[in-house]
Design a protein around this motif. Structure first.
Motif, mmCIF file in Angstrom:
data_model
loop_
_atom_site.group_PDB
_atom_site.id
_atom_site.type_symbol
_atom_site.label_atom_id
_atom_site.label_comp_id
_atom_site.label_asym_id
_atom_site.label_seq_id
_atom_site.Cartn_x
_atom_site.Cartn_y
_atom_site.Cartn_z
ATOM 1 N N ILE A 1 0.994 -1.220 -0.019
ATOM 2 C CA ILE A 1 -0.097 -0.083 0.018
ATOM 3 C C ILE A 1 0.917 1.125 -0.119
ATOM 4 C CG2 ILE A 1 -1.594 1.406 1.340
ATOM 5 C CD1 ILE A 1 -2.698 -1.457 2.086
ATOM 6 N N ILE A 2 1.918 1.221 0.841
ATOM 7 C CA ILE A 2 2.936 2.335 1.077
ATOM 8 C C ILE A 2 3.625 2.652 -0.426
ATOM 9 C CG2 ILE A 2 4.864 3.136 1.925
ATOM 10 C CD1 ILE A 2 2.472 3.253 3.792
ATOM 11 N N GLU A 3 3.924 1.704 -1.398
ATOM 12 C CA GLU A 3 4.627 1.500 -2.562
ATOM 13 C C GLU A 3 3.624 2.107 -3.604
ATOM 14 O OE1 GLU A 3 6.045 -1.395 -6.009
ATOM 15 O OE2 GLU A 3 5.492 -2.388 -4.255
ATOM 16 N N ILE A 4 2.240 1.821 -3.486
ATOM 17 C CA ILE A 4 1.310 2.107 -4.381
ATOM 18 C C ILE A 4 1.130 3.678 -4.182
ATOM 19 C CG2 ILE A 4 -1.046 2.417 -5.245
ATOM 20 C CD1 ILE A 4 -1.113 -0.936 -4.360
ATOM 21 N N LEU A 5 1.047 4.066 -2.996
ATOM 22 C CA LEU A 5 1.024 5.481 -2.784
ATOM 23 C C LEU A 5 2.094 6.523 -3.027
ATOM 24 C CD1 LEU A 5 -0.457 5.408 0.896
ATOM 25 C CD2 LEU A 5 -1.894 6.306 -1.178
ATOM 26 N N LEU A 6 3.181 5.894 -2.979
ATOM 27 C CA LEU A 6 4.633 6.575 -3.342
ATOM 28 C C LEU A 6 4.626 6.746 -5.036
ATOM 29 C CD1 LEU A 6 6.976 4.891 -1.069
ATOM 30 C CD2 LEU A 6 6.645 7.280 -1.240
ATOM 31 N N LEU A 7 4.239 5.567 -5.508
ATOM 32 C CA LEU A 7 4.139 5.709 -7.094
ATOM 33 C C LEU A 7 3.141 6.169 -7.761
ATOM 34 C CD1 LEU A 7 6.028 1.980 -7.622
ATOM 35 C CD2 LEU A 7 6.915 4.155 -7.706
ATOM 36 N N TYR A 8 1.939 6.026 -7.334
ATOM 37 C CA TYR A 8 0.721 6.285 -8.028
ATOM 38 C C TYR A 8 -0.242 7.140 -7.451
ATOM 39 C CZ TYR A 8 2.662 1.994 -10.176
ATOM 40 O OH TYR A 8 3.457 1.076 -10.659
ATOM 41 N N GLY A 9 -0.061 7.759 -6.176
ATOM 42 C CA GLY A 9 -0.568 8.530 -5.075
ATOM 43 C C GLY A 9 -1.695 9.402 -5.744
ATOM 44 N N PHE B 1 2.878 15.989 -6.406
ATOM 45 C CA PHE B 1 3.724 15.254 -4.920
ATOM 46 C C PHE B 1 5.095 14.724 -6.017
ATOM 47 C CE2 PHE B 1 4.729 11.127 -3.479
ATOM 48 C CZ PHE B 1 4.879 11.331 -2.239
ATOM 49 N N SER B 2 6.139 14.969 -5.054
ATOM 50 C CA SER B 2 7.273 14.534 -5.509
ATOM 51 C C SER B 2 8.086 13.523 -4.713
ATOM 52 C CB SER B 2 8.484 15.548 -5.877
ATOM 53 O OG SER B 2 9.644 15.464 -5.721
ATOM 54 N N THR B 3 8.267 12.324 -5.180
ATOM 55 C CA THR B 3 9.121 11.286 -4.140
ATOM 56 C C THR B 3 10.432 11.808 -3.535
ATOM 57 O OG1 THR B 3 9.805 10.060 -5.958
ATOM 58 C CG2 THR B 3 7.814 9.309 -5.127
ATOM 59 N N ARG B 4 10.893 12.696 -4.421
ATOM 60 C CA ARG B 4 12.266 12.940 -3.993
ATOM 61 C C ARG B 4 12.345 14.137 -3.069
ATOM 62 N NH1 ARG B 4 16.425 16.819 -8.059
ATOM 63 N NH2 ARG B 4 17.854 16.974 -6.510
ATOM 64 N N SER B 5 11.272 15.028 -3.168
ATOM 65 C CA SER B 5 11.161 16.074 -1.794
ATOM 66 C C SER B 5 10.616 15.443 -0.682
ATOM 67 C CB SER B 5 10.449 17.008 -2.392
ATOM 68 O OG SER B 5 9.172 16.755 -2.612
ATOM 69 N N PHE B 6 9.787 14.315 -0.839
ATOM 70 C CA PHE B 6 9.103 13.593 0.263
ATOM 71 C C PHE B 6 10.309 12.739 0.951
ATOM 72 C CE2 PHE B 6 7.183 9.614 1.775
ATOM 73 C CZ PHE B 6 6.376 10.334 2.672
ATOM 74 N N ILE B 7 11.102 12.215 0.349
ATOM 75 C CA ILE B 7 12.246 11.392 0.923
ATOM 76 C C ILE B 7 13.238 12.380 1.648
ATOM 77 C CG2 ILE B 7 14.165 10.012 0.478
ATOM 78 C CD1 ILE B 7 12.844 8.893 -1.950
ATOM 79 N N ASN B 8 13.367 13.242 1.028
ATOM 80 C CA ASN B 8 14.600 14.453 1.567
ATOM 81 C C ASN B 8 13.989 15.193 3.015
ATOM 82 O OD1 ASN B 8 16.073 14.193 -0.528
ATOM 83 N ND2 ASN B 8 15.487 15.992 -1.777
ATOM 84 N N SER C 1 14.147 1.584 -0.013
ATOM 85 C CA SER C 1 13.921 0.056 -0.300
ATOM 86 C C SER C 1 12.777 -0.221 -1.189
ATOM 87 C CB SER C 1 13.871 -0.571 1.283
ATOM 88 O OG SER C 1 15.366 -0.419 1.623
ATOM 89 N N ILE C 2 11.702 0.262 -0.847
ATOM 90 C CA ILE C 2 10.279 0.156 -1.330
ATOM 91 C C ILE C 2 10.306 0.491 -2.657
ATOM 92 C CG2 ILE C 2 7.835 0.863 -1.269
ATOM 93 C CD1 ILE C 2 7.968 0.800 1.696
ATOM 94 N N LEU C 3 10.809 1.665 -3.043
ATOM 95 C CA LEU C 3 10.838 2.090 -4.329
ATOM 96 C C LEU C 3 11.686 1.686 -5.206
ATOM 97 C CD1 LEU C 3 10.868 5.971 -3.549
ATOM 98 C CD2 LEU C 3 8.861 4.733 -4.870
ATOM 99 N N MET C 4 13.044 1.027 -4.677
ATOM 100 C CA MET C 4 14.111 0.389 -5.455
ATOM 101 C C MET C 4 13.849 -0.909 -5.723
ATOM 102 S SD MET C 4 15.710 2.838 -6.753
ATOM 103 C CE MET C 4 17.391 2.151 -7.113
ATOM 104 N N ASP C 5 12.876 -1.692 -5.178
ATOM 105 C CA ASP C 5 12.658 -2.865 -5.063
ATOM 106 C C ASP C 5 12.485 -3.607 -6.657
ATOM 107 O OD1 ASP C 5 13.317 -4.088 -2.605
ATOM 108 O OD2 ASP C 5 11.085 -4.603 -2.127
ATOM 109 N N ASP C 6 11.630 -2.988 -7.289
ATOM 110 C CA ASP C 6 11.206 -3.424 -8.605
ATOM 111 C C ASP C 6 12.725 -3.132 -9.423
ATOM 112 O OD1 ASP C 6 8.880 -4.151 -8.147
ATOM 113 O OD2 ASP C 6 7.701 -2.395 -8.953
ATOM 114 N N GLU C 7 13.421 -2.126 -9.266
ATOM 115 C CA GLU C 7 14.370 -1.966 -10.068
ATOM 116 C C GLU C 7 15.428 -2.965 -10.235
ATOM 117 O OE1 GLU C 7 14.095 0.683 -11.593
ATOM 118 O OE2 GLU C 7 12.863 1.964 -10.655
ATOM 119 N N LYS C 8 15.447 -3.722 -9.244
ATOM 120 C CA LYS C 8 16.595 -4.998 -9.093
ATOM 121 C C LYS C 8 16.426 -5.878 -10.366
ATOM 122 C CE LYS C 8 13.970 -7.725 -5.897
ATOM 123 N NZ LYS C 8 13.946 -8.133 -4.461
#
Length: 654
Positions: free
Chosen positions: A472-480, A548-555, A567-574
């Motif tokens: 759910i957190i991943e979905i909100l971050l990517l597609y909220g 909404f920007s994940t970059r500014s959110f993380i910072n 970790s959540i955002l980069m899981d698919d990137e592996k």
């Protein structure tokens, strides 16, 4: 204290791929970059950088974050130091409020060592340029070596006065503690006496990859035969000579750009090459080459050229250590200078064009070079020739790439005038022996591990609720903020039969609104406290801004939450690490099924929570005196609800 305005500018300007690119050789992998992990020893890339999300993830160590966290992890910077480093890199003016005495005292021991080294660096430079002995002795020496003013300043070269306590007294007078002067090795303390380690020496500061001063090398200028010609800082909490290469800070970008690194022995070799215009050069500083030093280069390039003096005895002694480079899977070349010359003198006495031409012409593949060198030494002696062949094959055996091994065997066969079969047979014997030794070591380690493993607890089952909350957190971050059409199946009573049925209703909404309302309707709460905190922070951010920007959110997150988000955002990137598309394996794009993904995740969580509730009721029914009739009715209702949800879940999946 650094002002928030400066911090905001740094986060807005810094590019994670540029920052990490100064330390790791990154190669394009789709929309991302990949490279070798700077935190572990590996040969296949597991380190991923996302320019779009402005984050990185190291799948071998589990670490991840933004540009600031990388510097904190890799260079052991404090948060303010990482901000200052980035501000300097991007020419951002630093606004600071004055630190209190209490805040200064809170600097930890490691930082105190860096501060002492930084002060010493400034002191030695000032002594070189501003004192009479510095100008007459130290500066004259550097000029005699052919170093110009820009080079002397570039490499922070300095001079330590030929007095017993000049530096120590100055540092103590400026508030630096004797404890840290001693720990860095700048001051030697014996009983009640203290004196400067580098008394009467010209100074070469040793920089980390990010430019911090780790230690010093000092060259004596007097004719004292009892004193060492070169003296290095002792090992400390910040200086480990086996893990650093002199000049790596100045050479790193050029090494990555040229895709080659020149390895020399001394400080002046590096400086003379750099001044002449060849900047991709580092030195082992007179120490035997170590695996850690090789991996430092391997992060930037897979090619290394070792430069030797013209002294034959020195070449023979040094060449033994190069097998370590082959073991790391790197391509090694060797270049020797004419007898009587070293890299320093040859660079000094030749133009850039002449130097470049000499290097290009005389750099030979290491195996070929070693074979030619040993053939001369064997001098037609059968016993020596046999030893020579075995030594060369030993080096070939170090190479992990089987194709390279075969090619080198073929080359060696021509040079040594011996059949390939004999060489392959010798190689097989060496490989077999190496395997047996490795297998023996492995078995011994396994025995020790089995003893530990017997004491360990059995593996825990997968925590389904944890995984669904994380999704759910991943979905909100990517597609909220994405708008989607959702099909809701509303429970309605059939007027004829009286049974509950699901009726489809289509409505459009933003993803975060859909998730928020669904969780609110069912009064579902997050069990994981980190996810709970992230969920409400995300909902609040998404409510307040459509951009909404994940970059500014993380910072703006706390460090532990920022690491979790990365970790959540980069899981698919592996999966990009494996380059599936090149292998004609096309992975499904989540963007095409966002509505399905949201609905499926929420329904799965509902079904799981219903299972938990049914389990609770079943446990209650066991208790003596419980109203089993009422409990059974509740269980029946929940089971019926789950059947309806399962039907809906099945429809979503199809």
């Amino acid at each position: 204290m650094i002002t928030q305005n400066t911090i905001s500018k740094v986060f807005e300007t810094a590019r994670v791929e540029e920052v990490i690119g100064d330390f790791v050789q990154l190669k394009k992998a789709g929309s991302n970059f990949k490279g070798l992990s700077p935190f572990s020893d590996e040969r296949s890339p597991s380190f991923m950088v996302s320019p779009v999300k402005q984050i990185w993830k190291d799948f071998s160590s589990g670490k991840g974050g933004n540009a600031v966290t990388f510097l904190m992890e890799h260079e052991h910077f404090t948060y303010p130091e990482a901000i200052k480093y980035l501000a300097k890199k991007y020419n951002i003016e630093i606004e600071e409020t004055e630190q209190s005495d209490e805040q200064r005292e809170q600097a930890n021991a490691r930082e105190s060592l860096y501060l002492v080294n930084a002060y010493a660096n400034e002191y030695f430079q000032k002594t070189l340029h501003k004192t009479d002995p510095g100008k007459a002795i130290g500066y004259s020496y550097f000029k005699e070596r052919g170093f110009n003013e820009d080079t002397i300043k570039k490499f922070n070269l300095g001079y330590s006065l030929d007095e017993w306590q000049a530096f120590t007294d100055d540092a103590l007078g400026n508030g630096y503690q004797l404890e840290f002067l001693e720990k860095t090795g700048l001051t030697i303390v014996k009983e009640d006496k203290r004196f400067d380690r580098f008394k009467g020496r010209v100074m070469f500061p040793i920089h980390s990859m990010s430019g911090r001063i780790l230690g010093f090398g000092g060259r004596i200028l007097s004719n004292d035969k009892k004193a060492a010609k070169y003296l290095n800082s002792p090992e400390s909490q910040v200086y480990h000579k086996s893990k650093i290469l002199y000049g790596i800070y100045f050479a790193k970008q050029s090494i990555a750009k040229e895709d080659n690194c020149y390895l020399v022995e001394g400080y002046t070799d590096v400086i003379q090459f750099y001044q002449k215009g060849i900047k991709n050069v580092v030195a082992s500083s007179g120490t035997a080459l170590t695996p850690e030093q090789i991996r430092l280069v391997n992060r930037l390039t897979n090619n290394i050229t070792v430069l030797f003096d013209g002294d034959a005895a020195g070449i023979r002694a040094s060449i033994r250590g190069i097998d370590l480079i082959l073991e790391q899977g790197m391509n090694v070349k060797v270049c020797t200078f004419p007898e009587g010359d070293d890299p320093d003198s040859f660079a000094k006495n030749n133009t850039l064009e002449e130097l470049t031409l000499y290097l290009d012409t005389n750099a030979k593949d290491f195996i070929q070079y070693k074979a030619s060198l040993l053939v001369k030494e064997a001098n037609n002696d059968p016993i020596k020739k046999a030893e020579t062949i075995r030594e060369i094959v030993n080096s070939i055996a170090k190479i992990p790439d089987h194709i390279k091994k075969e090619i080198y065997i073929q080359e060696c066969s021509k040079i040594m005038d011996i059949s390939e079969d004999v060489l392959f047979s010798t190689l097989a014997q060496i490989d077999k022996k190496t395997f047996q030794e490795a297998n023996k070591t492995y078995k011994q380690e396994q025995k020790a591990f089995d003893v530990i493993r017997q004491k360990e607890q059995p593996q825990k089952k997968i925590d389904i609720q944890y995984e669904l909350e994380r999704k759910i957190i991943e979905i909100l971050l990517l597609y909220g903020n994405t708008s989607e059409e959702f099909e809701d199946l509303v429970l309605k009573e059939n007027e004829t039969t009286g049974d509950l049925e699901l009726e489809p209703v289509i409505h459009k909404s933003r993803v975060f609104e859909k998730i928020y309302l669904d969780l609110q309707d069912d009064e579902m709460q997050f069990s994981n406290m980190s996810f709970k905190k992230l969920y409400y922070t995300l909902i609040d951010n998404l409510h307040q801004s459509e951009e909404f920007s994940t970059r500014s959110f993380i910072n703006n997150l706390e460090q532990d939450l920022a690491s979790e988000v990365t970790s959540i955002l980069m899981d698919d990137e592996k999966y990009n690490l494996h380059d599936w598309e090149r292998k004609n394996i096309i992975t499904k794009d989540k963007n095409n099924t966002i509505a399905q993904l949201v609905t499926q995740t929420i329904l799965s969580l509902r079904c799981y929570l219903i299972d938990q509730k049914v389990q609770e009721y079943q446990n209650e029914s066991i208790v003596e005196g419980a109203n089993t009739t009422s409990i059974l009715e509740d269980v029946k209702d929940y089971v019926g609800l789950k059947m309806l949800l399962s039907r809906k879940l099945g429809k979503v999946v199809s």
